[in-house]
Enzyme design. Sequence first.
Site, PDB file in Angstrom:
ATOM      1  CG  ASN A  17      41.595 -39.217  87.117  1.00 22.73           C
ATOM      2  OD1 ASN A  17      41.466 -38.044  86.849  1.00 22.73           O
ATOM      3  ND2 ASN A  17      40.618 -40.078  86.603  1.00 22.73           N
ATOM      4  CD1 TRP A  18      43.870 -35.827  92.207  1.00 19.64           C
ATOM      5  CD2 TRP A  18      44.356 -33.890  92.420  1.00 19.64           C
ATOM      6  NE1 TRP A  18      44.887 -35.976  93.173  1.00 19.64           N
ATOM      7  CE2 TRP A  18      45.280 -34.352  93.115  1.00 19.64           C
ATOM      8  CE3 TRP A  18      44.405 -32.670  92.403  1.00 19.64           C
ATOM      9  CZ2 TRP A  18      46.160 -33.743  93.848  1.00 19.64           C
ATOM     10  CZ3 TRP A  18      45.389 -31.791  92.855  1.00 19.64           C
ATOM     11  CH2 TRP A  18      46.218 -32.469  93.576  1.00 19.64           C
ATOM     12  CE  LYS A  19      37.440 -40.302  88.901  1.00 19.16           C
ATOM     13  NZ  LYS A  19      36.380 -41.302  88.262  1.00 19.16           N
ATOM     14  CG  HIS A 103      38.807 -41.909  83.008  1.00 20.11           C
ATOM     15  ND1 HIS A 103      37.755 -42.179  83.260  1.00 20.11           N
ATOM     16  CD2 HIS A 103      39.510 -42.277  84.100  1.00 20.11           C
ATOM     17  CE1 HIS A 103      37.729 -42.399  84.579  1.00 20.11           C
ATOM     18  NE2 HIS A 103      38.650 -42.509  85.004  1.00 20.11           N
ATOM     19  CD  GLU A 105      35.006 -40.594  85.074  1.00 25.11           C
ATOM     20  OE1 GLU A 105      35.636 -39.900  85.309  1.00 25.11           O
ATOM     21  OE2 GLU A 105      34.794 -41.384  86.388  1.00 25.11           O
ATOM     22  CD  GLU A 175      40.685 -46.467  85.489  1.00 26.36           C
ATOM     23  OE1 GLU A 175      41.115 -46.319  86.749  1.00 26.36           O
ATOM     24  OE2 GLU A 175      40.099 -45.755  84.978  1.00 26.36           O
ATOM     25  N   GLY A 181      34.211 -45.421  90.777  1.00 29.04           N
ATOM     26  CA  GLY A 181      33.295 -44.603  91.783  1.00 29.04           C
ATOM     27  C   GLY A 181      32.224 -45.325  92.414  1.00 29.04           C
ATOM     28  CB  SER A 221      36.253 -48.838  93.996  1.00 27.24           C
ATOM     29  OG  SER A 221      35.026 -48.120  93.414  1.00 27.24           O
ATOM     30  N   GLY A 242      40.917 -42.620  91.754  1.00 22.68           N
ATOM     31  CA  GLY A 242      40.028 -41.428  91.792  1.00 22.68           C
ATOM     32  C   GLY A 242      39.690 -40.893  93.188  1.00 22.68           C
ATOM     33  N   GLY A 243      38.659 -41.410  93.597  1.00 18.15           N
ATOM     34  CA  GLY A 243      38.143 -40.911  94.622  1.00 18.15           C
ATOM     35  C   GLY A 243      39.071 -40.848  95.760  1.00 18.15           C
TER      36      GLY A 243
HETATM   37  C1  PEP Z   1      39.515 -43.579  88.100  1.00 16.35           C
HETATM   38  O1  PEP Z   1      38.789 -42.352  87.781  1.00 16.35           O
HETATM   39  O2  PEP Z   1      40.127 -43.837  87.123  1.00 16.35           O
HETATM   40  C2  PEP Z   1      38.996 -44.311  89.260  1.00 16.35           C
HETATM   41  C3  PEP Z   1      39.399 -45.387  89.134  1.00 16.35           C
HETATM   42  O3  PEP Z   1      38.145 -43.680  90.029  1.00 16.35           O
HETATM   43  P1  PEP Z   1      37.687 -44.225  91.720  1.00 16.35           P
HETATM   44  O4  PEP Z   1      39.045 -45.035  92.162  1.00 16.35           O
HETATM   45  O5  PEP Z   1      37.093 -43.381  92.209  1.00 16.35           O
HETATM   46  O6  PEP Z   1      36.801 -45.702  91.367  1.00 16.35           O
END
Ligand code: PEP
Length: 258
Positions: A17-19, A103, A105, A175, A181, A221, A242-243
Amino acid sequence: MTSPQRHRIRCPLIAGNWKMNKTVVQATELVAELLAGVGQPQDREVLVCPPFTALHAVGQLVQGSPIMLGAQNLYPKDSGAYTGEVSAAMLLEAHCSYVIIGHSERRGYFAESDEFVNQKIKAALGAALKAILCVGESRQQREAGQAEGVVTDQVRKCLAGLSDRDMAEVALAYEPIWAIGTGLTATPEDAQKMHVCIRSLLGDVFGEEVARATRILYGGSVKPGNVDYLMAQPDIDGALVGGASLEAESFLRIIHFE
Ligand code: PEP
């Protein structure tokens, strides 16, 4: 090359997930590096979810490759006066096969309710897109001992009205909000426990066959250093990343989990 995961009943899915990251130029550079390193995995699926603006360009590059394309959101109407929004049909035309829905966010910053998430899932499935439904509890909810109640309530409401057949096109992503993040990860054992709880709810609502077949990803994470431990859990069927999906080296290591 990856080792066969023959013990698994469900094919793992590793999704990035590049957000709100990567211009078109940056996105195509990243995907070119991923294509160079992904190989031809037979025992796992790989998905990238760039921002809307990069979908078309990335879609052109990944066509015919083992990397699938997904979007991060959609609006649950076919067309009309919904300024700034994007429909399921538009995503399909941009070569998406998946869309992330609900999500945390989007739930947090854009006040998306479980009912709205449910409409979005139905819109995705109606347009032949597969959906990744995200659920997860906040830190306060976990500390108050409410995590399982919160998550099962979200799952129930977000999947309301779906048939067994619909569920073949849905994956879930557990999640925990406090892990997204932040560098904090649920322990593999805690994540496994929640995945079992979600699977058991799927069994109650849709029956054992759906519960056994539905993929439940973990997100929060996920990094090269913890992916193997998480993926060793029997009910963790993949990762939503994500990251660590923003750099080819780290995402490739996650894709090639052991
Ligand atoms: C996400 O955006 O779904 C996520 C899990 O981010 P991260 O891996 O950065 O925690």
